[in-house]
Write an enzyme that holds these catalytic residues in place. Structure first.
Site, mmCIF file in Angstrom:
data_model
loop_
_atom_site.group_PDB
_atom_site.id
_atom_site.type_symbol
_atom_site.label_atom_id
_atom_site.label_comp_id
_atom_site.label_asym_id
_atom_site.label_seq_id
_atom_site.Cartn_x
_atom_site.Cartn_y
_atom_site.Cartn_z
ATOM 1 N N GLU A 291 46.077 -6.699 0.486
ATOM 2 C CA GLU A 291 46.639 -6.487 -1.658
ATOM 3 C C GLU A 291 46.605 -4.560 -1.287
ATOM 4 O O GLU A 291 45.509 -4.420 -0.577
ATOM 5 C CB GLU A 291 46.126 -6.809 -1.880
ATOM 6 C CG GLU A 291 44.057 -6.339 -2.064
ATOM 7 C CD GLU A 291 43.045 -7.822 -2.606
ATOM 8 O OE1 GLU A 291 43.272 -8.878 -1.580
ATOM 9 O OE2 GLU A 291 42.638 -7.083 -2.953
ATOM 10 N N LYS B 203 45.538 -1.002 -2.570
ATOM 11 C CA LYS B 203 44.181 -0.524 -3.000
ATOM 12 C C LYS B 203 44.829 -0.440 -4.354
ATOM 13 O O LYS B 203 45.707 1.529 -4.169
ATOM 14 C CB LYS B 203 43.631 -0.135 -2.280
ATOM 15 C CG LYS B 203 42.240 0.568 -2.608
ATOM 16 C CD LYS B 203 41.474 1.145 -1.183
ATOM 17 C CE LYS B 203 40.285 2.038 -2.235
ATOM 18 N NZ LYS B 203 40.494 2.812 -3.472
ATOM 19 N N ASP C 206 44.211 2.317 -7.791
ATOM 20 C CA ASP C 206 43.677 3.776 -7.717
ATOM 21 C C ASP C 206 43.104 4.093 -9.282
ATOM 22 O O ASP C 206 44.336 4.394 -9.874
ATOM 23 C CB ASP C 206 44.937 5.275 -7.324
ATOM 24 C CG ASP C 206 43.983 6.207 -7.519
ATOM 25 O OD1 ASP C 206 42.547 6.239 -7.659
ATOM 26 O OD2 ASP C 206 44.370 7.214 -7.155
ATOM 27 N N TYR D 65 40.345 -8.716 -8.477
ATOM 28 C CA TYR D 65 40.409 -8.931 -7.179
ATOM 29 C C TYR D 65 39.290 -9.365 -6.109
ATOM 30 O O TYR D 65 39.123 -9.951 -5.004
ATOM 31 C CB TYR D 65 41.248 -7.610 -6.266
ATOM 32 C CG TYR D 65 40.329 -6.183 -6.939
ATOM 33 C CD1 TYR D 65 38.755 -5.931 -6.286
ATOM 34 C CD2 TYR D 65 41.209 -6.059 -7.535
ATOM 35 C CE1 TYR D 65 38.198 -4.988 -6.936
ATOM 36 C CE2 TYR D 65 40.015 -3.964 -7.966
ATOM 37 C CZ TYR D 65 38.615 -4.574 -7.104
ATOM 38 O OH TYR D 65 38.407 -3.012 -7.728
ATOM 39 N N LYS E 200 44.222 3.299 4.086
ATOM 40 C CA LYS E 200 44.237 4.651 3.290
ATOM 41 C C LYS E 200 45.541 4.975 3.592
ATOM 42 O O LYS E 200 46.495 5.212 4.560
ATOM 43 C CB LYS E 200 43.405 5.841 3.185
ATOM 44 C CG LYS E 200 42.277 5.267 2.283
ATOM 45 C CD LYS E 200 41.691 4.763 1.420
ATOM 46 C CE LYS E 200 41.722 5.496 0.394
ATOM 47 N NZ LYS E 200 40.779 6.819 -0.119
ATOM 48 N N CYS F 284 23.892 37.416 5.082
ATOM 49 C CA CYS F 284 24.236 36.755 3.793
ATOM 50 C C CYS F 284 25.232 37.217 2.014
ATOM 51 O O CYS F 284 24.464 38.120 2.082
ATOM 52 C CB CYS F 284 23.225 35.914 3.029
ATOM 53 S SG CYS F 284 22.915 34.620 1.954
ATOM 54 N N CYS G 64 22.198 36.609 -1.014
ATOM 55 C CA CYS G 64 21.271 37.419 -0.750
ATOM 56 C C CYS G 64 21.587 38.759 0.305
ATOM 57 O O CYS G 64 19.442 39.405 0.435
ATOM 58 C CB CYS G 64 20.019 36.547 -0.525
ATOM 59 S SG CYS G 64 19.910 36.193 1.192
ATOM 60 N N CYS H 181 22.829 31.614 6.138
ATOM 61 C CA CYS H 181 21.957 32.570 6.264
ATOM 62 C C CYS H 181 20.524 32.286 6.489
ATOM 63 O O CYS H 181 20.460 31.333 6.402
ATOM 64 C CB CYS H 181 21.903 32.589 5.056
ATOM 65 S SG CYS H 181 20.387 32.737 3.661
ATOM 66 N N CYS I 262 16.937 32.673 -0.397
ATOM 67 C CA CYS I 262 18.044 32.270 -0.958
ATOM 68 C C CYS I 262 18.547 32.213 -2.196
ATOM 69 O O CYS I 262 18.800 30.682 -2.040
ATOM 70 C CB CYS I 262 19.638 32.207 0.494
ATOM 71 S SG CYS I 262 21.030 32.648 -0.588
HETATM 72 S S1 IVH Z 1 37.903 -5.266 -2.513
HETATM 73 C C1 IVH Z 1 33.108 -5.330 -1.378
HETATM 74 N N1 IVH Z 1 40.109 -4.882 -3.645
HETATM 75 O O1 IVH Z 1 38.439 0.479 -4.413
HETATM 76 C C2 IVH Z 1 34.075 -4.582 -2.043
HETATM 77 N N2 IVH Z 1 38.298 -2.377 -3.978
HETATM 78 O O2 IVH Z 1 37.060 2.571 -2.524
HETATM 79 C C3 IVH Z 1 34.937 -5.162 -3.542
HETATM 80 N N3 IVH Z 1 39.540 -1.250 -5.025
HETATM 81 O O3 IVH Z 1 35.421 0.548 -5.569
HETATM 82 C C4 IVH Z 1 36.310 -3.700 -3.916
HETATM 83 N N4 IVH Z 1 41.548 -2.242 -5.607
HETATM 84 O O4 IVH Z 1 37.138 -0.015 -7.476
HETATM 85 C C5 IVH Z 1 38.231 -3.962 -3.969
HETATM 86 N N5 IVH Z 1 42.136 -4.826 -3.602
HETATM 87 C C6 IVH Z 1 41.062 -3.708 -4.050
HETATM 88 C C7 IVH Z 1 40.646 -3.028 -4.122
HETATM 89 C C8 IVH Z 1 39.298 -2.096 -4.641
HETATM 90 C C9 IVH Z 1 40.536 -1.133 -6.286
HETATM 91 C C10 IVH Z 1 39.136 -0.188 -5.600
HETATM 92 C C11 IVH Z 1 37.582 -0.770 -5.942
HETATM 93 C C12 IVH Z 1 36.770 -0.434 -4.544
HETATM 94 C C13 IVH Z 1 36.710 0.928 -4.505
HETATM 95 C C14 IVH Z 1 36.586 1.489 -2.832
#
Ligand code: IVH
Length: 683
Positions: free
Chosen positions: A117, A119, A121, A229, A317, A410, A413, A434, A440
């Site tokens: 799924e 991720k 932001d 999620y 990522k 350095c 210092c 240093c 320092c």
């Molecule tokens: S699962 C135990 N699913 O990414 C882990 N996290 O980098 C539970 N995030 O802190 C996280 N989309 O804030 C999960 N589909 C997704 C997500 C997600 C964004 C975020 C979440 C987490 C961070 C980790």
């Protein structure tokens, strides 16, 4: 001043103070220095004292109780909110899947289902429901303790106040991401511009600022949304798989991501990743990768967690974003460990929604490899929260000399800055350092910044600016001094005032009792990160005992073997710890600090298991579980797992093929179990 002038002045002051409050508390963007702000308030208080009948109900002086404190109540997460490990390419995803199978002792070619799924932001939030009713909502905070933003989360349409459908557990904590869509973000910024206010940098920042509003009516006007999620505390099971559990969230009224799919091979997971990558620009909200989770919840349970992230999930990522700009100059910074780091000063450029004006060049070898010089056009990249990097020079670098050296003194210092030679390998370290230690100023100041940082002492209001000032004034020379600051003197400093001095005092006093792991991490010992500090705290439980062990731990002693035996603590950490605690000067610094703060004992493992507090060593081949799972299980039952047999070992679990460890344990008369006997003991 006559009455009519006083009335006008009171009105003007009230407006100015309210505007300053709004900028400070709502937009995280103060317009006045503390001293200017305090002066306004003092003038208002004086005028109101003279003309009490001119005091209005909504005067800033009358709303002290309601005065935004800038702080929310804390909520301790009953189940920690963790983060995710990253996979940066297809190979790391393949390795993740293989690692999961190894841990579960499954054959390499076994079928294993994963969900995939987007991720998102944004920022994560936890919502607690009891009997279907929303009870509270919290931010993630440091993962253990978050902020109570219930009133704000209640204003989101996508956060059900009462669950729909049926069949939810009595206690249900739904977790997910709060975010803002692109279209809404653009509209928000247009409104900011119209109001003469600064624009938000990106949707994530806008979401964070909007969620942490003191006044929920402001949050209500912000276009925040919530995707569910995952979950925290539950009073009963949700389902037997990740996929079904999240689908149930959908039935109970939550917004769930339509791009969550089920897969049973690495190939299909990766194909899905590329599909989402294609769609990314058109999704309407920011995502920075794809999350894979083991679908079977019983397997998730077995896999468990390593320090801050689950073993059963990974974030794949998207590649870092790149851009081309001009490198204007190369500066040298001195860090907490004395490392001299060349930093590229760049013509500011937006990369992935964030303005970048500095990038790291790592060390002199890197500069020589890149053959970079001021004035060059360079390609830079920025990925997630990591420091931007310079990738290459645009254009011809043929024939350029390769002899860039950092200063051998350095820059702060003036002490010698050298590249150490490893005694054993004869190799020259890539880092120039240093040699002046805490004498320092740069190292000292960076050390203090680390000491007060979020994962260490976490002192609000003691940032880089304040530390530099207090250091220059000679008020803080070592950590203990932070707890002996004179707040009267601070309130008289330019840029401070009574309010901020007293806030700082409260923030510092709030940290006079601190967790063992935070305390150890705060000391800034090389190679001791948050994860190791936590393992060490769990092993020794009390800081006193730990420190005594560090002084006793010479090679060959039991104390040494015990330290080496901690899972996750390697030779690098051991030599750094011993080096630190065997220095009399460091011990004196720690002792003075302990005169100011109390280090709380780490939580003792539950002692209702037959192996709690026992030191266990595994050797030979295990057949039912992988070695890693066996270790993790033992630790979760309160046992200490060690890698070597010593007089302190209580139990040796020996599988087929056990050799020298079994022999030694037998000689020492240590209880030895087969894998089956062990399982029987802990079942
Ligand atoms: S699962 C135990 N699913 O990414 C882990 N996290 O980098 C539970 N995030 O802190 C996280 N989309 O804030 C999960 N589909 C997704 C997500 C997600 C964004 C975020 C979440 C987490 C961070 C980790």
């Amino acid at each position: 001043m006559n009455e009519s002038d006083a009335k006008k002045r009171i009105k003007a002051l009230s407006q100015e103070i309210k505007a300053a409050d709004a900028l400070y508390y709502q937009d995280d963007n103060p317009a006045l220095s503390d001293a200017e702000y305090d002066a306004l308030r003092r003038e208002l208080v004086a005028l109101e004292a003279e003309y009490p009948y001119l005091i209005t109900k909504d005067s800033p002086t009358q709303n002290v109780g309601a005065k935004p404190s800038g702080k929310f109540a804390k909520i301790t997460h009953s189940v920690a909110m963790l983060s995710l490990d990253n996979a940066m390419n297809d190979g790391e995803v393949t390795e993740f899947v293989a690692r999961v199978k190894r841990y579960l002792n499954l054959p390499e070619d076994a079928d294993l289902a994963f969900t995939a799924e987007p991720k998102i932001d944004g920022l994560s939030a936890a919502l607690r429901y009891e009997n279907g009713k929303l009870i509270y909502g919290a931010t993630r905070g440091d993962g253990k303790v978050g902020e109570d933003v219930t009133a704000n989360l209640r204003t989101l349409e996508t956060v059900p106040k009462q669950l729909t459908g049926s069949g939810w557990p009595d206690v249900l904590e739904v977790r997910g991401e709060v975010y803002i869509e692109h279209g809404d973000f653009d509209a928000m910024n247009a409104a900011q511009v119209k109001a003469g206010k600064p624009e938000y940098k990106n949707p994530r920042n806008a979401a964070a600022g909007s969620l942490r509003q003191i006044d929920p009516s402001i949050t209500a006007g912000r276009p925040l949304k919530f995707f569910a999620y995952t979950w925290g505390e539950l009073s009963g099971p949700l389902a037997d798989t990740q996929f079904k559990a999240v689908k149930r969230f959908g039935e109970w009224g939550f917004y769930i991501n339509p791009d969550m799919k089920l897969h049973d091979s690495v190939e299909s997971i990766i194909a899905h990743y590329h599909e989402i990558e294609e769609k990314r620009a058109g999704l309407g909200y920011d995502i920075d990768g794809v999350v894979y989770k083991v679908n079977d919840l019983a397997l998730q349970e077995r896999l468990g967690f390593v320090s801050r992230a689950p073993r059963w999930a990974v974030a794949h990522k998207f590649p870092a974003e790149k851009a081309i700009t001009t490198l204007e100059a190369i500066d040298v910074q001195v860090g907490r460990t004395g490392a001299l780091t060349p930093v590229a000063r760049l013509t500011p450029i937006t990369v992935g929604g964030v303005v970048v004006s500095n990038a790291t060049l790592h060390n002199e070898d890197e500069i020589n490899r890149l053959k970079v010089k001021p004035g060059d056009q360079v390609e830079i990249q920025r990925a997630g929260d990591v420091i931007p990097q310079v990738l290459r020079v645009i254009g011809d670098v043929e024939g350029r000399s390769e002899d860039f050296t950092l200063p051998t003194e350095c820059p702060i210092c003036g002490a010698d800055a050298v590249r150490d030679v490893d005694e054993k390998t004869g190799r020259v370290d890539v880092v120039r350092r240093c040699t002046n230690g805490l004498s320092c100023p740069a190292q000292a100041i960076e050390g203090f910044k680390h000491f007060v940082s979020r994962r260490a002492f976490d002192i609000d209001g003691l940032g880089a600016k304040q530390i530099e000032l207090f250091y220059e004034l000679g008020w803080v020379k070592e950590p203990a001094d932070i707890f002996k600051l004179d707040f009267d003197a601070i309130s008289k400093l330019e840029g401070f005032g009574e309010t901020s001095a007293s806030n700082l005092k409260d923030a510092i006093n709030a940290r006079r009792a601190i967790d063992f792991d935070r305390f150890l991490y705060a000391l800034g010992i090389r190679h001791i990160g948050q994860g190791n500090a936590n393992l060490i705290a769990k092993h020794y439980l009390s800081f006193e005992r730990f420190q005594a062990a560090m002084q006793a731990a010479e090679i060959g002693t039991d104390a040494y073997a015990d330290l080496m035996g901690i899972d996750g603590v390697g030779p690098g950490q051991v030599s750094a710890l011993l080096g630190f605690f065997q220095s009399e000067n460091n011990r004196a610094i720690v002792a003075r600090l302990l005169g100011q703060v109390e280090v709380k004992d780490a939580e003792a493992p539950s002692n209702d298991s037959p192996v709690s507090g026992k030191t266990v060593v595994f050797t030979g081949k295990l057949e039912r579980f992988s070695r890693d799972e066996a270790k993790a299980k033992a630790q979760s039952l309160g046992a200490k797992v060690s890698g070597s047999v010593s007089a302190k070992t209580d139990i040796l679990v020996a599988g087929p093929g056990a050799g020298s460890k079994l022999k030694k344990a037998t000689e020492l008369g240590i209880k030895t179990l087969t894998e089956d006997e062990w399982l029987e003991l802990i079942s």
